[in-house]
Design a protein around this motif. Sequence first.
Motif, mmCIF file in Angstrom:
data_model
loop_
_atom_site.group_PDB
_atom_site.id
_atom_site.type_symbol
_atom_site.label_atom_id
_atom_site.label_comp_id
_atom_site.label_asym_id
_atom_site.label_seq_id
_atom_site.Cartn_x
_atom_site.Cartn_y
_atom_site.Cartn_z
ATOM 1 N N VAL A 372 0.864 -1.181 0.000
ATOM 2 C CA VAL A 372 0.000 0.000 0.000
ATOM 3 C C VAL A 372 0.899 1.229 0.000
ATOM 4 O O VAL A 372 1.575 1.523 0.979
ATOM 5 C CB VAL A 372 -0.937 0.020 1.231
ATOM 6 N N ALA A 373 0.900 1.943 -1.139
ATOM 7 C CA ALA A 373 1.853 3.035 -1.326
ATOM 8 C C ALA A 373 1.676 4.155 -0.301
ATOM 9 O O ALA A 373 2.629 4.832 0.061
ATOM 10 C CB ALA A 373 1.713 3.603 -2.736
ATOM 11 N N GLU A 374 0.426 4.359 0.179
ATOM 12 C CA GLU A 374 0.170 5.441 1.122
ATOM 13 C C GLU A 374 0.901 5.227 2.446
ATOM 14 O O GLU A 374 1.136 6.160 3.184
ATOM 15 C CB GLU A 374 -1.335 5.594 1.364
ATOM 16 N N GLU A 375 1.209 3.962 2.733
ATOM 17 C CA GLU A 375 1.932 3.672 3.972
ATOM 18 C C GLU A 375 3.426 3.861 3.699
ATOM 19 O O GLU A 375 4.211 2.914 3.644
ATOM 20 C CB GLU A 375 1.618 2.247 4.443
ATOM 21 N N SER A 376 3.815 5.119 3.513
ATOM 22 C CA SER A 376 5.177 5.434 3.087
ATOM 23 C C SER A 376 6.117 5.669 4.256
ATOM 24 O O SER A 376 7.273 6.032 4.062
ATOM 25 C CB SER A 376 5.152 6.678 2.194
ATOM 26 N N TRP A 377 5.618 5.480 5.452
ATOM 27 C CA TRP A 377 6.415 5.644 6.660
ATOM 28 C C TRP A 377 6.156 4.439 7.537
ATOM 29 O O TRP A 377 5.073 3.840 7.482
ATOM 30 C CB TRP A 377 6.012 6.927 7.388
ATOM 31 N N GLN A 378 7.125 4.033 8.315
ATOM 32 C CA GLN A 378 6.926 2.862 9.170
ATOM 33 C C GLN A 378 7.545 3.088 10.535
ATOM 34 O O GLN A 378 8.510 3.835 10.692
ATOM 35 C CB GLN A 378 7.528 1.608 8.522
ATOM 36 N N ILE A 379 6.951 2.458 11.519
ATOM 37 C CA ILE A 379 7.416 2.548 12.893
ATOM 38 C C ILE A 379 7.070 1.227 13.567
ATOM 39 O O ILE A 379 6.056 0.597 13.227
ATOM 40 C CB ILE A 379 6.760 3.754 13.609
ATOM 41 N N SER A 380 7.883 0.783 14.481
ATOM 42 C CA SER A 380 7.665 -0.534 15.077
ATOM 43 C C SER A 380 7.984 -0.522 16.565
ATOM 44 O O SER A 380 8.488 0.466 17.100
ATOM 45 C CB SER A 380 8.537 -1.588 14.370
ATOM 46 N N GLY A 381 7.695 -1.651 17.230
ATOM 47 C CA GLY A 381 8.005 -1.809 18.641
ATOM 48 C C GLY A 381 7.145 -0.955 19.545
ATOM 49 O O GLY A 381 6.004 -0.603 19.223
ATOM 50 N N ALA A 382 7.713 -0.572 20.706
ATOM 51 C CA ALA A 382 6.974 0.224 21.688
ATOM 52 C C ALA A 382 6.506 1.568 21.126
ATOM 53 O O ALA A 382 5.375 1.991 21.399
ATOM 54 C CB ALA A 382 7.834 0.426 22.932
ATOM 55 N N VAL A 446 2.092 10.126 1.526
ATOM 56 C CA VAL A 446 3.199 9.745 0.647
ATOM 57 C C VAL A 446 4.285 10.812 0.649
ATOM 58 O O VAL A 446 5.482 10.511 0.747
ATOM 59 C CB VAL A 446 2.698 9.516 -0.796
ATOM 60 N N ASN A 447 3.878 12.079 0.580
ATOM 61 C CA ASN A 447 4.838 13.159 0.336
ATOM 62 C C ASN A 447 5.439 13.771 1.598
ATOM 63 O O ASN A 447 6.626 14.107 1.605
ATOM 64 C CB ASN A 447 4.168 14.259 -0.494
ATOM 65 N N ILE A 448 4.626 13.973 2.638
ATOM 66 C CA ILE A 448 5.180 14.610 3.842
ATOM 67 C C ILE A 448 5.105 13.700 5.066
ATOM 68 O O ILE A 448 5.535 14.092 6.152
ATOM 69 C CB ILE A 448 4.482 15.952 4.132
ATOM 70 N N GLN A 449 4.544 12.516 4.913
ATOM 71 C CA GLN A 449 4.576 11.467 5.927
ATOM 72 C C GLN A 449 4.112 11.949 7.301
ATOM 73 O O GLN A 449 3.002 12.456 7.430
ATOM 74 C CB GLN A 449 5.993 10.877 5.955
ATOM 75 N N TRP A 450 4.942 11.824 8.329
ATOM 76 C CA TRP A 450 4.516 12.116 9.692
ATOM 77 C C TRP A 450 4.187 13.592 9.903
ATOM 78 O O TRP A 450 3.508 13.953 10.870
ATOM 79 C CB TRP A 450 5.593 11.702 10.690
ATOM 80 N N LYS A 451 4.624 14.462 9.003
ATOM 81 C CA LYS A 451 4.350 15.898 9.173
ATOM 82 C C LYS A 451 2.859 16.207 9.044
ATOM 83 O O LYS A 451 2.416 17.314 9.406
ATOM 84 C CB LYS A 451 5.155 16.709 8.155
#
Length: 534
Positions: A372-382, A446-451
């Motif tokens: 899924v291209a929209e999920e362009s940022w990832q984070i894991s764990g706690a 996609v373009n600015i992610q977490w911002k």
Amino acid sequence: MYQIGNIYIITAIAVIGGGLFGFDISSMSAILGTQQYRCYFNQGPHGPGFDDDPKCSGPRSDVQGGITAAMPGGSFVGALASGFLSDKLGRKRAIQVGAVFWVLGSIIVCASQNIGMLVAGRFINGFSVGICSAQVPVYVSELAPPSKRGRVVGAQQWAITWGILIMFYISYGCSYIDGAKAFRIPWGLQMLPAVLLFIGLLFLPESPRWLAKHDRWEEAHEVLALVHAKGDKSAPFVTLELGEIRSMVEFEQQNNDVSYFELVKPKMINRLHIGIFTQIWSQLTGMNVMMYYITYVFGMAGLSGDTNLIASSIQYVINVGMTIFALVFIDRWGRRGPLLVGSTLMATWLFANAGLMATYGSPAPPGGVDNVAEESWQISGAPARAVIACTYLFVASFAPTWGPVSWIYPPELFPLRVRGKAVSVTTASNWIFNFALSYFVPPAFVNIQWKVYIIFGVFCTAMTIHVFFMFPETSGKTLEEVEEMFLEGVPAWKTHVDYHKTRRAEHGEIDSEKAAAFRHESPVRTETAEAAKV
């Protein structure tokens, strides 16, 4: 025909119109992440052609934004049209027109053969939602006594949350069906509430204020007695309410300019700005973005498949549960307090999510997470679990505050002569921003992610300041008293809730003379009454 007089039963039927919007939100959010949807409307390397290749990526991010935005785009048009329909046909019949359009739109969506047909059906559905979302709050606010007005109008938001929850689980269950039936069944079932709404409205009374505006005074008196005094036309509160309506209608007939230009005149433009920004800010909290695209957000946090859908559904349960607090306490809390507290808390959770993703996250691999291209940022764990927790807290902060108050507040701001048109404009502003955000968010992820979280956090901070200085308290006041407050120019931060005094008046604990004193006859009211006699 038999008419129902219990305000809670009236509300339960009328707010099905709000539930239609909820059905739309989750029928899209629960379906857009499924393989059946992605493959049928695929635009990736294996489409169009609608194959079943596991690499189907679905519509492009900008196209998915357009599909999602078609509904609020139609709602914008429907909300604008609702003012004319409501003034001409009545509040009740306007909502019935909305129910008919919902059925038509659902048929087209259910039968969609391509993206164009899906967009057309969702636009028609949106037209229906625009009418219902604008006129249901007007209808129930004009029927409800002041001490219950927030509760019954806020029930529209509760109906939205139930619509989201019910349709999400229907869509989730259908996701186990192979092929296009996985999304056609829920899209077809969503027309059933509209059928119930249309039939149920046949047994409800028309708004007494709309009847009075059209010189149907005997009917207006009967409706007030039916809803407020179990049919007793001589009840003190019924007499008082009818007298205030008569005074206001007579005054307005002397000033019979009820075009949309009335809304931008000096004595009306301030409250128009408040009503419009109530709806705009409710969108700029980012709540509906969370609802539409929660599977994307949780996908970034490492959830996929059934785990993602189940985790997403938890926020819908929270939404339903927390809205109950508003239904029980909103008329005691008022309007300003919940708005201020809600926006402050939401800003906190949004900035927290931005900080977590910026500090502990990283760009997703090419093609996104789980294709899924929209999920362009990832984070894991706690940190990922903290993102999920903050998302839940965000929903819990919105549900008892901005969610219901954004529907309760605008109808309370305006006098009878312009209420239908004014609320149609304020609601249209909600839907045009919903449209823009629905289209903006997938490419933004996609373009600015977490911002994206920073942007909505800033909006929540700005709305807190705006509400404090500009939004007066309307809870516990009759709709005619609110008119007085604006004409007197009372500063927003000096207004307060009049809940207990209103309750005493409604229950006949003070007689008509004392009730008039409770209405604290002001110079403005006196001038208004005198002008009406001339």
